[in-house]
Design a protein around this motif. Structure first.
Motif, PDB file in Angstrom:
ATOM      1  N   PRO A  31       0.790  -1.525  -0.598  1.00 55.55           N
ATOM      2  CA  PRO A  31      -0.072  -0.258  -0.524  1.00 55.55           C
ATOM      3  C   PRO A  31       0.686   0.985  -0.111  1.00 55.55           C
ATOM      4  O   PRO A  31       2.119   1.491   1.010  1.00 55.55           O
ATOM      5  N   ASN A  32       0.278   2.376  -0.601  1.00 55.34           N
ATOM      6  CA  ASN A  32       1.139   3.507  -0.560  1.00 55.34           C
ATOM      7  C   ASN A  32       1.643   4.028   0.753  1.00 55.34           C
ATOM      8  O   ASN A  32       2.816   4.609   0.703  1.00 55.34           O
ATOM      9  N   SER A  33       0.709   4.359   2.341  1.00 56.86           N
ATOM     10  CA  SER A  33       0.910   4.736   3.145  1.00 56.86           C
ATOM     11  C   SER A  33       2.142   3.572   3.965  1.00 56.86           C
ATOM     12  O   SER A  33       2.996   4.179   4.299  1.00 56.86           O
TER      13      SER A  33
END
Length: 630
Positions: A571-573
């Motif tokens: 995930p980008n986070s």
């Protein structure tokens, strides 16, 4: 076995002369066609128009060199087949280079690799690494010029230094005239010559030995067959662990940050084509290491009971391969000339790329800062003059290289002592955004100190390790007066005698070693890894003490998006956390928000955007614009 000197026939000289004429002719062709090497971009970067084939072949040829053709088979003959595992570590290194380093250098659009270090750290770091690179390449090219000249001396009777001078002048001639295009296409031709030379030796040697099964059996009985060795002892010459770790660092030092290699894949019109050239380099690298191992095995099958060096027929282990060639191929007119052409092609391919790279870094890092307002035509002429000057210096270095001992271990030790710290400073800058200029400088100096200390200690305090047994039981003549007596004479003596490498002069006794003597027992393969890791660790510690660099103020193009490449599915986070504050993925906004000094800004491309052409969908996009407005 040949006991009398054997010399070239007329046909051998014809074959060898044809190879030299073709190499020089390619240089003349590119000097007289196209742009006639009249611009810096054409002379140093081949107009960034080279296709995948010549780039791949040039990358392969540049560092195969005479070291693989001459010294690697002798290494296998003396110490066994564990050498094959360099194919594994080399392949792994190519993937790392293609995925991590190629995009960074390509997107910055720099001619000299070491310009990156001034942007990321400071001018002092850049100039220090440039000097280290130049010393490293000059000594390395001296080695690869000396090795084939030694071969020619052994098989033809031509004076050693006459051969050094002749080959050095031919290489300097076509490199200075034809530029990068001549270098790459000459390398392509020379790769095929190398393949032909290896095949001639392997096929005839196998026939002379009685077939592949007998070659295998003799190597098994002689304790040469070793394909995996999981001994964790770092003092063992070759193990699975030290070749996997040390070999990876060694190849990365050559392919990831060495100007001679980086300059080649930057000649491709796109990142994707540069990466493809490196990927296709993997089977070529594996093939040549396979050839070297087979040659060493066939050579041992020939001399398993009569070692030529022990008998005094040759004076150095680096003469084993040419002696073997003349022993089994002298009855075939032209074939010894083909092998010598193979050796010279390997050396020329290394020298031409090195001369071109040295001219590039000298121009960018020394000439342009001192004379910034010269015309492009004058800079091009200066590049050609620099190539000629470095060619003459290489000839001089060959005289020094003759005193460095067995060629193969000398080369890897050299890249460990000098190439390792250079790799370390690039890894520190590209992988650790918190590293600052003081960490970079101190880490580099400490790494250089520790590896030179270990490397020089290994020369001053040589230590003999285990080596497979050798024998002279089958020799028809008696031993020379000065021959060593430490050879296997009976099966019962094999285990004891095998513990001593008779090709290595006896060193001091145990009580004479200094307290730090254990360091000098470290396998030469580990030097590059020690250099890189010491630079990174000390660099990070100094950066923490002196105040870490703010990752958000570092241009994201200077940092390898390691986690984005390796864990693209996260995930980008998560990726934002792993980036340590570096603003990857924010496009031009992140670049424009970075604080840079005017001096650093001038180093980045300002004339026009860097265009990256995607070879699959045939469109291009602008990735760097208006850097001077920062």
């Amino acid at each position: 076995m040949a006991t009398e000197p054997l010399y070239f026939s007329v046909w051998d000289y014809v074959v060898f002369s044809v190879m030299l004429c073709v190499s020089a002719g390619i240089g003349l062709y590119y000097a007289c066609t196209g742009g006639k090497q009249s611009t810096q971009k054409e002379f140093l970067m081949a107009d960034k128009s080279m296709s995948t084939l010549p780039v791949m072949m040039s990358l392969l040829a540049s560092f195969i060199s005479a070291i693989t053709v001459l010294a690697a088979p002798a290494e296998v003959y003396r110490n066994g087949t564990m050498f094959w595992f360099f194919a594994v570590s080399g392949s792994f290194s190519m993937v790392l280079v293609a995925r991590l380093f190629v995009p960074t250098f390509y997107n910055l659009g720099l001619t000299s690799t070491y310009e990156y270090l001034e942007i990321r750290f400071s001018k002092a770091v850049r100039l220090l690494c440039t000097v280290l690179f130049m010393v490293n390449m000059l000594v390395y090219m001296g080695l690869v010029l000396y090795a084939p000249s030694l071969a020619l001396n052994a098989v033809t009777g031509l004076t050693l230094w006459g051969a050094v001078l002749g080959m050095g002048l031919v290489c300097t001639f076509y490199t200075a005239l034809g530029g990068m295009k001549a270098v790459m296409w000459t390398d392509t031709f020379q790769v095929f010559v190398m393949v032909a030379g290896f095949l001639a030796v392997i096929i005839q040697g196998t026939i002379e030995a009685g077939g592949p099964a007998r070659v295998w059996e003799l190597n098994r009985q002689g304790q040469r067959l070793e394909f995996f060795n999981f001994d964790p002892d770092p003092r063992v010459r070759h193990t699975t662990w030290n070749i996997l770790v040390g070999g990876t660092f060694f190849r990365c030092a050559m392919y990831a940050v060495n100007q001679a290699q980086v300059q080649r894949y930057l000649c491709c019109p796109s990142i994707k084509k540069a990466q493809v050239a490196l990927y296709w380099n993997i089977p070529g690298l594996v093939l040549f290491i396979f050839f070297a191992v087979l040659s060493g095995m066939v050579m041992y099958a020939r001399y398993f009971d009569c070692d030529p060096k022990t008998m005094g027929y040759i004076s150095s282990s680096d003469q084993m391969m040419p002696y073997f060639v003349m022993d089994i191929l002298s009855q075939f007119p032209g074939i010894p000339g083909l092998f010598t052409s193979c050796v010279f092609s390997a050396a020329l391919s290394t020298m031409d790329s090195g001369l071109n790279a040295l001219a590039a870094v000298a121009l960018e890092d020394f000439v342009k800062p001192c004379f910034p307002n010269l015309s492009d035509e004058k800079y091009t002429w200066i590049s050609k003059i620099l190539a000629m000057v470095f060619g003459l210096l290489t000839i001089l270095m060959a005289f020094i290289a003759s005193n460095l001992g067995p060629v193969f271990s000398a080369v890897i030790s050299l890249f460990g002592m000098i190439g390792g710290p250079i790799l370390g400073i690039f890894v520190l800058g590209m992988m650790f955004p918190c590293a600052n200029k003081w960490g970079g400088l101190i880490g580099l100096l400490f790494s250089l100190f520790i590896t030179l200390w270990i490397g020089m200690g290994k020369i001053v305090w040589p230590m003999s390790g285990w080596a497979p047994p050798i024998s002279v039981d089958g020799c028809s003549a008696g031993l020379p007066v000065n021959a060593t007596a430490n050879f296997t004479t009976t099966p019962a003596m094999a285990t004891s005698a095998a513990r001593y490498n008779i090709t290595t002069p006896a060193g001091p006794t145990v009580g004479q070693y200094p307290p730090e003597g254990a360091l000098y027992e470290l396998s030469y393969v580990y030097l590059g890894a020690v250099a890189t890791l010491s630079c990174v660790i000390v660099g990070l510690l100094v950066s923490l003490v002196t105040g870490s660099q703010d990752p958000q103020k570092v241009d994201p193009r200077l940092i390898v998006p390691f986690y984005d490449s390796m864990f693209c599915c996260l995930p980008n986070s998560w990726l934002e956390w792993l980036r340590c504050g570096v603003r990857h993925g924010e496009g031009d906004k992140a670049t424009m928000d970075v604080e840079m000094s005017p001096a650093v800004t001038k180093l980045l491309p300002t004339d026009e955007a860097i265009k990256i052409q995607d070879s699959n969908d045939n469109h291009s996009q602008t990735t760097i614009e208006n850097i001077t407005n920062i």
